[in-house]
Design an enzyme around this catalytic site. Structure first.
Site, mmCIF file in Angstrom:
data_model
loop_
_atom_site.group_PDB
_atom_site.id
_atom_site.type_symbol
_atom_site.label_atom_id
_atom_site.label_comp_id
_atom_site.label_asym_id
_atom_site.label_seq_id
_atom_site.Cartn_x
_atom_site.Cartn_y
_atom_site.Cartn_z
ATOM 1 C CG ASP A 13 -1.774 1.195 1.366
ATOM 2 O OD1 ASP A 13 -2.397 1.583 0.369
ATOM 3 O OD2 ASP A 13 -1.824 1.781 2.456
ATOM 4 C CG ASP A 15 -1.816 7.545 0.739
ATOM 5 O OD1 ASP A 15 -1.090 8.553 0.715
ATOM 6 O OD2 ASP A 15 -2.496 7.168 -0.232
#
Length: 223
Positions: A13, A15
């Protein structure tokens, strides 16, 4: 605890896992809310973590209620977020070390994120990381976002690796649900959200940071 299978690729991922943007975005939302004499509780923001903008917007409108000007508020959030980004977005602990290790080990990697390609470039380019991922799966190429498995399935396909042989690294609950549904070995590295019993069920491990993930990978690959 060892991983159940040999890791042939890693899907990150962005953020809250690679870059410390979740805190930045929440602060921007707080400032935009204060401008209209309102507040956005952290608990409301937590429900938005890991979602695409369209899904997050529904939560915002639900919170502020009838007559809320979502467009004006979102515009203010973007302005405040850009102000903070201009000061520099920090990498999360262990990012450079794990990417360096994966280079040495010859393990390909991808990013599967609810953010845009523009955001990936903006956040990673200053740190020299953009070209160190073999595939990027931003929201621009997704028809269904997290918690649907599509982002991680697309990442595995782009890397040419079976999802079952991929390790997914996530900080959000919706991200973990997405990666697990894709059939990937999943590790949660908490940021804004604490792990729940559901997260412990869906993951092979809850790690304190990416340093711990790198150590796990090194230990598994050691002769």
């Amino acid at each position: 605890m060892n991983l159940p299978r040999t890791v042939k690729a890693v899907v990150f991922d962005m953020d809250g896992l690679l870059v410390d943007t979740e805190t930045l975005i929440f602060h921007a939302m707080e400032r935009a809310s204060a401008d209209i004499g309102a507040e956005i509780p952290f608990s409301v923001f937590q429900r938005m973590v890991g979602l695409q903008d369209t899904d997050s917007d529904l939560i915002v409108v639900e919170h502020f209620g009838p007559g809320f000007d979502l467009e004006a508020w979102s515009r203010a959030v973007r302005v405040y977020a850009d102000e903070e980004r201009n000061a520099g977005v920090a990498l999360k602990a262990g990012v450079l070390e794990i990417v360096d290790y994966l280079d040495r080990a010859g393990v390909p990697r991808a990013i599967a994120t609810s953010s845009s390609l523009k955001a990936i470039r903006r956040n990673l380019t200053p740190h020299g990381l953009l070209d160190r991922f073999q595939a990027l799966i931003p929201r621009d190429v997704q028809t269904q976002g997290k918690p649907h498995p599509e982002p991680f399935l697309k990442a595995a396909e782009a890397l040419g690796v079976d999802p079952a042989d991929c390790l997914a690294l996530e900080d959000s609950h919706n991200g973990v649900r997405s990666a697990s549904a894709a059939g990937m070995m999943t590790i949660m590295v908490p940021d804004m959200l604490d792990p729940t019993e559901e997260m412990r069920t869906l993951t092979v491990r809850i790690a304190r940071d990416l340093h711990e993930v790198r150590e796990l990978l090194e230990a598994q690959c050691a002769p």
